[in-house]
Design a protein around this motif. Structure first.
Motif, PDB file in Angstrom:
ATOM      1  N   GLU A  13      34.486  30.276  25.467  1.00 46.70           N
ATOM      2  CA  GLU A  13      33.230  29.568  25.215  1.00 46.70           C
ATOM      3  C   GLU A  13      33.216  28.223  25.939  1.00 46.70           C
ATOM      4  N   ILE A  59      30.732  26.267  28.971  1.00 45.95           N
ATOM      5  CA  ILE A  59      30.141  24.934  28.871  1.00 45.95           C
ATOM      6  C   ILE A  59      30.615  24.047  30.017  1.00 45.95           C
ATOM      7  N   GLN A  60      31.879  24.228  30.409  1.00 44.49           N
ATOM      8  CA  GLN A  60      32.461  23.457  31.502  1.00 44.49           C
ATOM      9  C   GLN A  60      32.967  24.425  32.591  1.00 44.49           C
ATOM     10  N   SER A  67      30.585  34.687  32.338  1.00 46.40           N
ATOM     11  CA  SER A  67      29.337  33.935  32.256  1.00 46.40           C
ATOM     12  C   SER A  67      28.632  34.286  30.952  1.00 46.40           C
ATOM     13  N   THR A  68      27.538  33.606  30.669  1.00 40.84           N
ATOM     14  CA  THR A  68      26.777  33.906  29.456  1.00 40.84           C
ATOM     15  C   THR A  68      26.033  35.227  29.615  1.00 40.84           C
ATOM     16  N   LYS A  77      22.644  32.085  32.275  1.00 42.56           N
ATOM     17  CA  LYS A  77      22.333  30.665  32.305  1.00 42.56           C
ATOM     18  C   LYS A  77      23.494  29.865  31.722  1.00 42.56           C
ATOM     19  N   PRO A  78      23.646  28.587  32.112  1.00 47.36           N
ATOM     20  CA  PRO A  78      24.734  27.764  31.565  1.00 47.36           C
ATOM     21  C   PRO A  78      24.627  27.627  30.046  1.00 47.36           C
ATOM     22  N   LEU A  79      25.769  27.556  29.390  1.00 45.88           N
ATOM     23  CA  LEU A  79      25.799  27.370  27.940  1.00 45.88           C
ATOM     24  C   LEU A  79      25.692  25.881  27.641  1.00 45.88           C
ATOM     25  N   LYS A  80      24.700  25.517  26.860  1.00 49.26           N
ATOM     26  CA  LYS A  80      24.429  24.099  26.612  1.00 49.26           C
ATOM     27  C   LYS A  80      25.264  23.519  25.478  1.00 49.26           C
ATOM     28  N   LYS A  81      25.510  24.331  24.444  1.00 49.42           N
ATOM     29  CA  LYS A  81      26.242  23.834  23.288  1.00 49.42           C
ATOM     30  C   LYS A  81      27.020  24.965  22.642  1.00 49.42           C
TER      31      LYS A  81
END
Length: 511
Positions: free
Chosen positions: A331, A335-336, A479-480, A484-488
């Motif tokens: 996870e 995020i990073q 990846s998600t 898309k990028p995971l924000k939180k």
């Protein structure tokens, strides 16, 4: 009229008594803390302070009462919460804090007796822990052992093939859907099969992985059973009968019973073919010792029920905790994403693509190892640890602590302490690396505890997590689900351990 006056008198008397009792302390030098309410003591004050996060709640109360050691009543249990990093380390290494609490959760999982390793203490615990560790080591637990590493390698290859080429068996379709995988389930197999190899030298083949996933899910059910309301069942045992599901008792009991039944069958099968001249695995070694002590029934601590609990105790972390750590780590990569890039670069440089990573590579892969260590600091898996108990009167700082006091250590405070870490709120694996080498002296975290109560499976967990995670990252880019990028971070489930529910990710094989 007289009846009304009598009623008013008793109400006033009751209120005065409750008020006095609320601020009653075991002694004048007991740590400060919230008042004791008539029902469950300060428990509901703690729960409502920060719902579904007891560690954060205790931290808030420690600040409110301006103390490093919080004193309170949880039900009728005299309790302290140690909220200071230095005091936590000090207490963990003092034998007067080595006791365990005799409460409902401990009893329900061990035939309503004091059995196992996790929740026992004294002579019984000392003998059983020493014996189990001594002889489980012969089968690879806590040290390098070729056949165990081969077992891990085989399972990891199967898991990578499963994700790369798709399911072969119906049970696999529940955790792999195209290029999507459910991490908590996916990671479980190697860890559980590794423990089966240690205990009975009989890991299950891919055609029977369904059994391992069921084992993992029931272990998680138990781990999650002690949520905020679930904690109340230990303070008021009658809740197990009045509201078994809502109180968490149903999940605690059914989750634990599944593991007991699983090992009961294994032990019976192995005892039916037991041969004293040919000891095949740890269970045989234990049975041999048990039979040797059968004449001394008053002194012996060995029994079939205890063997069930030993197997269950050692399996619980393997079936639920270590894969939760790796799920948190993946996870964090979402995020990073720069962390994932660095891991891939290190694996390609040190291992390449022609073979799987081995434990021999671990010392040459400081960044990958540092990521595993950093996630265990950043996401404290067991925020309050397993509860301790004082075995005699003692002191902490300037406070007097009575015998049989329940003791919890707020590991989150230690892992997020700015004086220790500088920027604890940041996930930064580099903090454990110096001049390109893993700097173990910089790791002040205590994900496995410390002292005599140090988690017996620390070495097994660290080695197996490295093998599983490094091979997974060698094979895949993650990846998600949406790309898309995971924000939180996802929402957490708080129980004995902290977990994420059904965390799905998208994988892309690395060519």
């Amino acid at each position: 009229m007289i009846g009304l006056l009598i009623l008013v008198f008793f109400i006033i008397f009751y209120c005065v008594r409750c008020f006095k009792n609320a601020y009653k302390r075991p002694s004048d030098k007991f740590p400060p803390g919230p008042p004791k309410l008539p029902i469950h003591g300060a428990y509901w004050i703690v729960v409502l302070k920060k719902i579904n996060n007891l560690a954060a709640s205790f931290k808030m109360l420690s600040k409110e009462y301006k103390t490093k050691v919080l004193g309170l009543y949880l039900g009728n249990f005299v309790t302290i919460i140690v909220d200071d990093p230095h005091l936590i380390k000090e207490c963990l290494n003092r034998e007067e804090f080595d006791g365990r609490v005799d409460f409902l959760v401990a009893r329900l999982r061990s035939f309503w007796k004091k059995l196992g390793i996790f929740f026992t203490d004294g002579y019984f615990w000392h003998v059983q822990r020493r014996f189990s560790l001594r002889y489980m080591r012969d089968f690879g637990f806590g040290r390098r052992e070729e056949t165990l590493e081969t077992c891990f390698s085989n399972d990891i290859k199967e898991m990578i093939n499963m994700a790369t080429y798709g399911p072969n068996y119906p049970a696999e379709k529940a955790i792999i859907k195209g290029d999507l995988i459910c991490l908590q389930d996916y990671f479980a197999v190697p860890f559980i099969n590794g423990m089966l190899h240690v205990l009975v030298r009989n890991p299950l083949p891919r055609s029977e992985y369904k059994v391992l996933w069921e084992l993992s899910r029931y272990a998680l059910k138990f781990q999650r059973g002690t949520n905020d309301l679930g904690g109340a069942v230990s303070l008021t045992p009658c809740l197990k009968d009045l509201m078994p599901k809502l109180s968490g008792y149903h999940d605690l009991r059914s989750g634990n019973q599944y593991l007991l039944d699983f090992f009961n069958k294994i032990i019976k099968d192995q005892m039916s073919t037991y041969d004293t001249t040919h000891l095949r695995h740890f269970i045989d070694v234990y049975v041999k010792k048990m039979k040797e002590e059968e004449k001394d029934t008053k002194r012996s601590t060995f029994s079939v029920e205890q063997l069930q609990l030993i197997c269950t105790d050692y399996m619980f972390p393997a079936a639920s905790a270590v894969q939760a750590v790796l799920t948190f780590l993946v996870e964090r990569l979402l995020i990073q994403p720069e962390v994932q890039d660095r891991i891939h670069e290190e694996i390609d440089r040190v291992v390449g693509r022609d073979r799987m990573p081995s434990l021999d590579d671990r010392q040459n892969m400081p960044y990958t190892e540092a990521c595993i260590r950093e996630i265990m600091r950043f996401e404290t898996l067991v925020p309050l640890g397993v509860l301790h108990r004082t075995v005699k009167p003692t002191t902490i700082d300037e406070y007097h602590i009575p015998e049989n006091t329940v003791v919890a250590f707020n590991y989150v405070s230690l892992h997020m302490d700015k004086k220790l870490w500088g920027d604890p709120e940041n996930f930064r694996p580099e903090r454990f690396i110096k001049n390109g080498i893993l700097n173990l002296s910089a790791d002040k975290s205590l994900p496995f505890g410390s002292g005599k109560r140090l988690c017996a499976g620390e070495t097994y967990a660290r080695q197996s997590m490295f093998l599983v995670f490094s091979a997974f990252m060698q094979a895949f880019h993650v990846s998600t689900v949406t790309g898309k990028p995971l924000k939180k971070p996802a929402s957490r489930i708080q129980g004995i351990i902290t977990t994420i529910k059904d965390f799905w990710v998208k994988i892309t094989p690395r060519s």
